[in-house]
Scaffold this motif. Sequence first.
Motif, PDB file in Angstrom:
ATOM      1  N   VAL A   1       1.346  -1.389  -0.130  1.00  0.00           N
ATOM      2  CA  VAL A   1      -0.011  -0.287   0.273  1.00  0.00           C
ATOM      3  C   VAL A   1       0.806   1.628   0.111  1.00  0.00           C
ATOM      4  O   VAL A   1       2.200   1.248   1.045  1.00  0.00           O
ATOM      5  N   ASP A   2       0.488   2.785  -1.161  1.00  0.00           N
ATOM      6  CA  ASP A   2       1.097   3.094  -0.909  1.00  0.00           C
ATOM      7  C   ASP A   2       1.005   3.942   0.126  1.00  0.00           C
ATOM      8  O   ASP A   2       0.368   5.243   0.823  1.00  0.00           O
ATOM      9  N   GLU A   3       1.688   3.832   1.734  1.00  0.00           N
ATOM     10  CA  GLU A   3       1.663   4.725   2.951  1.00  0.00           C
ATOM     11  C   GLU A   3       2.952   4.503   3.565  1.00  0.00           C
ATOM     12  O   GLU A   3       4.238   3.830   3.097  1.00  0.00           O
ATOM     13  N   SER A   4       3.316   5.265   4.404  1.00  0.00           N
ATOM     14  CA  SER A   4       4.257   5.687   4.621  1.00  0.00           C
ATOM     15  C   SER A   4       5.778   4.969   5.249  1.00  0.00           C
ATOM     16  O   SER A   4       6.659   4.791   5.170  1.00  0.00           O
TER      17      SER A   4
ATOM     18  N   ASN B   1       6.746   3.523   2.023  1.00  0.00           N
ATOM     19  CA  ASN B   1       7.283   5.117   1.183  1.00  0.00           C
ATOM     20  C   ASN B   1       8.509   5.054   1.530  1.00  0.00           C
ATOM     21  O   ASN B   1       9.771   5.484   1.353  1.00  0.00           O
TER      22      ASN B   1
ATOM     23  N   VAL C   1       8.523   2.393  -9.850  1.00  0.00           N
ATOM     24  CA  VAL C   1       7.972   2.206  -8.406  1.00  0.00           C
ATOM     25  C   VAL C   1       6.002   1.723  -9.177  1.00  0.00           C
ATOM     26  O   VAL C   1       6.085   2.589  -9.667  1.00  0.00           O
ATOM     27  N   GLY C   2       6.463   0.976  -8.499  1.00  0.00           N
ATOM     28  CA  GLY C   2       4.513   1.372  -8.484  1.00  0.00           C
ATOM     29  C   GLY C   2       4.223   0.619  -6.936  1.00  0.00           C
ATOM     30  O   GLY C   2       4.281  -0.932  -6.566  1.00  0.00           O
ATOM     31  N   TYR C   3       2.918   0.493  -6.842  1.00  0.00           N
ATOM     32  CA  TYR C   3       1.559   0.084  -6.071  1.00  0.00           C
ATOM     33  C   TYR C   3       0.810  -0.796  -5.965  1.00  0.00           C
ATOM     34  O   TYR C   3       0.463  -0.461  -6.601  1.00  0.00           O
TER      35      TYR C   3
ATOM     36  N   THR D   1       9.465   3.836  10.224  1.00  0.00           N
ATOM     37  CA  THR D   1       8.470   3.460   9.408  1.00  0.00           C
ATOM     38  C   THR D   1       7.872   5.048   8.834  1.00  0.00           C
ATOM     39  O   THR D   1       6.651   5.455   8.902  1.00  0.00           O
TER      40      THR D   1
ATOM     41  N   ILE E   1      -1.183   1.198 -13.782  1.00  0.00           N
ATOM     42  CA  ILE E   1       0.259   0.556 -13.715  1.00  0.00           C
ATOM     43  C   ILE E   1       1.275   1.330 -13.752  1.00  0.00           C
ATOM     44  O   ILE E   1       2.223   1.803 -14.214  1.00  0.00           O
TER      45      ILE E   1
ATOM     46  N   GLN F   1       1.987   3.988 -13.088  1.00  0.00           N
ATOM     47  CA  GLN F   1       3.380   3.851 -12.103  1.00  0.00           C
ATOM     48  C   GLN F   1       4.021   4.025 -12.201  1.00  0.00           C
ATOM     49  O   GLN F   1       5.637   4.446 -12.053  1.00  0.00           O
ATOM     50  N   THR F   2       5.232   2.904 -13.676  1.00  0.00           N
ATOM     51  CA  THR F   2       5.807   2.266 -13.993  1.00  0.00           C
ATOM     52  C   THR F   2       6.471   3.752 -14.780  1.00  0.00           C
ATOM     53  O   THR F   2       8.082   3.602 -14.384  1.00  0.00           O
TER      54      THR F   2
ATOM     55  N   ASN G   1      -0.744   7.373  -5.746  1.00  0.00           N
ATOM     56  CA  ASN G   1      -1.406   6.167  -6.053  1.00  0.00           C
ATOM     57  C   ASN G   1      -2.666   5.564  -5.831  1.00  0.00           C
ATOM     58  O   ASN G   1      -3.522   5.157  -6.759  1.00  0.00           O
ATOM     59  N   ARG G   2      -2.603   5.697  -4.522  1.00  0.00           N
ATOM     60  CA  ARG G   2      -4.309   5.467  -3.744  1.00  0.00           C
ATOM     61  C   ARG G   2      -5.421   6.053  -4.920  1.00  0.00           C
ATOM     62  O   ARG G   2      -6.454   5.466  -4.944  1.00  0.00           O
TER      63      ARG G   2
ATOM     64  N   ASN H   1      -5.445   4.790  -8.793  1.00  0.00           N
ATOM     65  CA  ASN H   1      -6.386   3.771  -7.966  1.00  0.00           C
ATOM     66  C   ASN H   1      -7.569   3.664  -8.542  1.00  0.00           C
ATOM     67  O   ASN H   1      -7.863   2.418  -8.764  1.00  0.00           O
TER      68      ASN H   1
ATOM     69  N   GLU I   1      -3.831   8.730   5.585  1.00  0.00           N
ATOM     70  CA  GLU I   1      -2.755   8.602   5.377  1.00  0.00           C
ATOM     71  C   GLU I   1      -1.766   9.716   5.803  1.00  0.00           C
ATOM     72  O   GLU I   1      -0.384   9.830   6.023  1.00  0.00           O
TER      73      GLU I   1
ATOM     74  N   ARG J   1      -3.563  12.975   8.867  1.00  0.00           N
ATOM     75  CA  ARG J   1      -2.152  11.933   9.784  1.00  0.00           C
ATOM     76  C   ARG J   1      -2.265  12.721  10.391  1.00  0.00           C
ATOM     77  O   ARG J   1      -1.975  13.935  11.077  1.00  0.00           O
TER      78      ARG J   1
ATOM     79  N   SER K   1       2.797   6.864  13.988  1.00  0.00           N
ATOM     80  CA  SER K   1       3.921   6.550  13.067  1.00  0.00           C
ATOM     81  C   SER K   1       2.578   5.642  12.001  1.00  0.00           C
ATOM     82  O   SER K   1       3.092   5.536  11.051  1.00  0.00           O
TER      83      SER K   1
ATOM     84  N   PRO L   1      -0.949   5.439  10.147  1.00  0.00           N
ATOM     85  CA  PRO L   1      -2.157   6.194   8.979  1.00  0.00           C
ATOM     86  C   PRO L   1      -3.032   5.990  10.100  1.00  0.00           C
ATOM     87  O   PRO L   1      -4.255   5.552   9.369  1.00  0.00           O
TER      88      PRO L   1
END
Lengths: 334, 334, 358, 553
Positions: free
Chosen positions: A158-161, A164, A185-187, A331, B288, B291-292, B299-300, B303, C165, C169, C174, C176
């Motif tokens: 998932v595109d989350e920190s 990331n 880069v891909g998520y 994180t 995709i 992204q590539t 991204n979210r 999508n 996220e 946030r 830390s 989300p």
Amino acid sequence: LGGSSDDNGGGDETTNVAIVSSPAGFDDNAFNDLALKGIENAQEEHDIELNRVEETQQAQYQSTQSELAQSGEYDLIVLVSYNHTEALTQNATDYPDQYWMLINDHVDEANVAGYIWANHQMSYLAGVLAGTMTTEGFSDGGGETVPESAQIGFVGGVDESLINAYERSYVAGAEWVTNDVEVNVGYIGNYTDTDTAADIASSQYDAGADIVYHAAAAAGRGVFEAAQADGRYAIGVDSDQSVALPDFQDVVLGSAVKYIDEGTQTAATAVAEDDFESIAGNNTLSLAEEAIDCVIGQAFEGSLPAAVDQNMQRAKQGILDGDITVPCGATGCD
Amino acid sequence: MGAAIGFVGVALIGWLDLPLAELLTVGFLSRSLQAAAPIALTAIGGLYAEKSGVFNIGVEGFMIFGAVTTAALTWLIGGETAGQNTLWMAILGSVAIVSVAAVLFAVLVIRYKADQIVAGLAVWFLGLGFGPFVAVLLWDSQNSPGLVSVENLTVPGLSELPIVGALLFDISPLVLLTAFVTIVAWAILYHTRYGYWIQAAGENPEALDTAGVSVGRVRYAAVIFSGVMAGLGGAVLLAHAGSFTGTGDTMVNGRGWIGIVAYLFGNYNPIGAAVAALLFGGLDMLQIQFQTIGIDLPNRLVNLFPYLAVIVVLTMWGSTRVPASLGDPYDSEE
Amino acid sequence: MLTVSVLERVVISAVATVLALLIGMVIVAGAGYDPAVFSRNLLDGAVGSEAAIARTLMFTTLFVLTGVSVSIAFRAGVFNIGVHGQFIVGGFATVLAILQTAPVLPEGPIGGVVLLLVGALAAIVAGGAYAAVPGVLKAYGGANEIVTTIMLNFIAIGIVGWLVEGPFRGADQSAPNTERLPEYVELPQLIYSSPDFSIVGLVVALTVTVLIAVLVRRTSFGYEMVTSGQQASAAAYAGVDAKRMVVVTMTLSGMVAGLAGAVFTVMIQGYYSDPAGIGSYGYDAIAVSLLAANNPLGVIPAGLLFGSLDSAGSYIGISSNVPAQLIDGVVGLVVLFVSAPELFRMAAKRIGLGGDEQ
Amino acid sequence: MNKDRPSTPVVRLAGITKRFGDVVANDDVDFTLRKGTVHALLGENGSGKTTLMNVLYGLYDQNEGTIYVDGDVRDFGAPRDAMDAGIGMIHQHFQLVEPMTVLQNIILGHEPTSNGLVDESTAREDIEAICSRYGLDIDQHLDTPIRALGLGVRQRVEIIKTLYRGATVLVFDEPTAVLTPPEVDQLLDMMTELTDSGCSLVFITHKLDEALSVADRITVLRDGTSVGTVAAARTTEQELARMMVGRDVLFDRTSRETSPGDALLEIKDVRVDGDRDRERVHGVDLTVRAGEIFGIAGVQGNGQSELIEGIVGLRAVTAGSVRFEGEEITGMSRRRRIESGIAYIPEDRHSVGLVQADSLVRNALLGNQTNDNYVTNGVIDWGTVRDHAEEIVAEYDVQPSNVDIDAASLSGGNQQKFIVGREIERDPALVIAMHPTRGVDIGSTEFIHNRLIRLRNEGLGIVVVSSKLEEIQQLADRIAVMYDGAFIDIVDPDTITEAQLGLLMAGHDPGYHDETERQGAESTPDLVGAERGTSGRNDSDRSDTGDNNGDRT
Ligand SMILES: Nc1ncnc2c1ncn2[C@@H]1O[C@H](COP(=O)(O)OP(=O)(O)OP(=O)(O)O)[C@@H](O)[C@H]1O
Ligand SMILES: Nc1ncnc2c1ncn2[C@@H]1O[C@H](COP(=O)(O)OP(=O)(O)OP(=O)(O)O)[C@@H](O)[C@H]1O
Ligand SMILES: [Mg+2]
Ligand SMILES: [Mg+2]
């Protein structure tokens, strides 16, 4: 548990441990499974009864935790992932006599042991591996590299920190080796859809990447499948995936590993030996503690170009010495 | 409608000044075909049921059954070293097993007049529950180990041709199967008596009944077919992925729902549904590609593009006419 | 035809549940676990302790509210499959509104009550607005609402996920998650002390249900709504503006779904997290509502049944080694059996129990 | 007709009894159909005509009794069995699949195939052969979807469908109820041709003159039992009516002594679009005064439905103005028009006038849901509604008289009576009635007519649209004839003859203009024939009510 916890007869004392999964659930071949494995390892030395609780809804963590704590049966409750943090902030004070282990985050209470592994450092090392290999001409096992171009890929869940941080550190590691490396880069959008993971990796291989690193838990298998189909390489995550998924050892060049299993094993052992104090507080486990690494896949040990080992050693030393600053934290990035 | 989407796509590409060549690669096209196949099969089955007057909202569940039984059979017959023959046997076996489930479902909604929406949702819940459960029983994990994925059909020589070679002569046999099924389904629906009966059963079952054709039988056939096709869709998904993932919403991950959207979108025409499936597969893969090649959007949000596109197109161009007697159970003596 | 008396429905639901559980038991035994322990756990999990009852009522609260939301739309002949998305948008709006408003209000119980009202209002508005979109698209654009609402569910998850996220946030989170709501914004624990349940939440749910039931049965608006659902052409004849009715009922349905989201946020979670992990109340609610024949009052027992099953399921996940997926399967079986009252009627007739000739 | 043809029985029903729960729909009925004849079946609404024929057709299993076909005992489990025995039925409620073409509908269930595919060209030849043999005409519509066709054509499709399936016994259930006079004539001719080529027909109707003109023998049902069978040549309308109702029925036209008051409804140059955005009403002017019945005659499909829907607020008026009691209502919502006192008896009772799955109590509230008598502050007083429903049922003789049953379980005629009752008892100032007695038996027709006349005498304005000429002549004080979206003329019912009316409706000039004084025609746009022929009853663009007009089957 199966009702066996009420045997207060029997000579030596049983240590009861519960582990609650992250929203990704168990069987992810990564994070959750590693944590589980550590406790299972501890079971070999000590009489530990393990209750594995799968809960995939973050909203339920508060009640799941308190249900477990309220029963009073558990000497240690292991919580996988920072999704538990908010609930634990409450429960750690509500149940002060309960010992907790929180993986990937920390709560400032005496009865909580927080464990954070340096995801960023291991990803940086994975970047070093990929950055080195993409310019080497190499062909072995199930794939080959394209030495003329410096191009690699990354597939995240998932595109989350959290993820990331993997991505940025990985890119930094590769750039440290080859300044002009291009990274696709891909998520995926989740941690379970192997098919989409394979499609993303495929798209990246198409575009010219020759090595793809993933941080996508169970879905990461799709990356390996794409590598096999396209004759390219991949880098695994969390555990040595050339061992965990031996089918793919011919394409898994290496894995960014963190020894979560050692962490949970240590914690379970400490509790079994009535020594929670030794682990209480915030434990950041990094390269310095040898708690993370980037290992070479079992099929490629000794066969990779010498530059890999050299770069890897230099990078590790640089990190330890502070000459290299890895962007981001364990994180997330700032 | 397809033209409309195409237009929107082209406009978007022009507007964002996108590098077309990098975006629309051969790999992208063949991945789109692969992604479309399971959706198309499911959609075609679903539209038969709906045309006949029964809304099979449970196709997502049938897909999960198809995927898990194919995985289970592959493993039971061939273990971890299963080959192509095993896979094909497993697909056949899975279709047989799913067809039993489909018969039960059909009896429930036709003979026992079960509420179609509730019963369909129940099938989905059952899939979500028993799919991973079977995996746990067999593999002690919600995910299967790596099994086997279907090999492409390659025509020597022709597959070397630029573009068409890789697109048409190095292709998954299951994509070909899907194309074949699409055409046959179209021919049956519009050019055979059985097809006429299906349409009549959904529009005015009384007219069919008074023409001396049993509405029940026509509906049974259509509903069972829809279950079987969704099962086959799941099997195809599995055969392309090569392993079963049961965590989260399972590897099917909403594709059944998209299948329903696809046939509504395709206005109940099997060819339209297949084109719509290709469109969704394509949009997913396009996302995709974005992204590539590093088009930097969250991204979210990227999508979400396919979902948004469906809404826009449906609002601007397509109001579908639902069969008049959809959802009404039919009693001949009333 | 398929009109079922209330009593019959209750009996059928009970028989269906028992039958599903029996089949579940057989599967448990077949898979090598002890069915006796399983059934014991099931009972314990639903009603075995104060905590279990509280948990059951917590799930019931959510199922009742979301179930009523679904029933409103279905009754009017509009298929709102988008309760899930409206629930998420509503819950998120609650957090936003409360966090934004809290600084300007006094801390403490009074501020808390005001904030609760602000949060609930925000949820109702947001949920209603989010549902109005597919309503408008259907009424004025002819877009099939089954499709658009499913799409909007995915979109709600994506957008709220992204907001949680990134932009919203919490400062030192830390994970989300948004900021936590102020401590004093909470529903009082009047009878059970449970972190996730307050009787106030349940009372809100029941009140809304009764209000909606009265609206449906006793008011002109309800009459017009139900008539539109039964026969649109007759409703138009009676002076009902069909398009407006679609938008209004979708909005009303979304408002209740949004309120459900607010109850979830305030009563259970206390902040907002990635909606991908927020359960599937909106989908289960469809089964709840249909089980109740889309009758608002019927949603109460149906919600209780689902609440008990979910509660038992979560207990089994915690306290036994039977795979948790099994309980999901059993819920599926219950729903499946309940969907076919005719099955039981025929069975009853065969074994000579009641069943008039028709 | 062929009254004296020596003929043998092809179908004999002996002692048929059919019960639905407590209702005895057919009670020990005997019925014999002879070869090559037309046998009419008469009876009031709910007397069991449709049920008896459904038993013959295999749709229902009789509880008692025997069916003989050509002398052999037959037991039909399903329509297919009946069809195999050469029996076909043209239902009151057409059994057609709307999106499918005429050809596909005709061959449904009996498709010729070659190589597994439907062979439409063989089917086409077969159908054309049938058409030329029976003098039916459908060819140009074979590839048109049913949806786009008018009722007359749909009915022909039904007939050809039955013939295509090889039927020689054809049952027509109220085939004329939905047709216009010219179409009725066509159908009756067609029936004669069918008997000439060897078919035997059962003909259910409420119109005694039709029965007398085409049938050889007539059977009357009452309350599920057969009252008797008579030869058409040896009976009269009076006798038939007495058999049906059990008493004498008066057919005299009530004397007309009107004193119209103020203008109630005034419409000026109104234009209305049809379903497919094509203009269907091309500028109509009309004034209805309090205390008069204004009749609108016309062949269906000439814009009557659109005009009326424009007036009552179910369809947008694209130009012109509608004024009611002096107030402009052109843009007013349907609801406000109801509230302001316009009652409307719709042409489609099945899908518009009643909520089929609702009780009569709930149906009594339809359109009244904002009426202060039943609702205060938005809250419904169900007790009053129930009383109201019971009043309607009692006063209009709706059978069965239980207000808790679903509207769907009433026979078509009873549904109609309930709607008429509800609308008239709304206490309106203006009643707009489309085909108010369609499918209604003689006794109830008489009742409804008297009721409308009484309201007129009480000073209400009434608009009646009907395709029954005698009905319109009997009721109306003035008759407007609508043709191709406009009033072609407005005439005096007392001076115009049925023949002249018929010509006008077909767009022809009846040639009376010298003698007849035309009254009240504010304008008479492009009279007669100027551009006729393109539209009219074959027009496909009519509002889609056709197959809902019939009763349940
Ligand atoms: N207060 C009342 N007095 C008389 N009759 C009533 C009253 N309330 C309801 N009814 C009758 O009950 C019937 C059903 O009404 P309604 O649809 O509101 O309730 P229901 O069908 O029992 O509920 P649901 O459809 O929600 O299951 C109506 O036809 C009406 O005759
Ligand atoms: N399916 C059914 N269920 C219950 N009652 C029925 C059913 N069909 C007909 N009836 C009842 O049987 C009786 C006869 O109905 P039928 O339709 O045969 O009358 P009909 O003579 O055709 O009347 P109409 O002239 O109004 O068409 C009526 O009382 C009707 O209410
Ligand atoms: Mg009848
Ligand atoms: Mg009701």
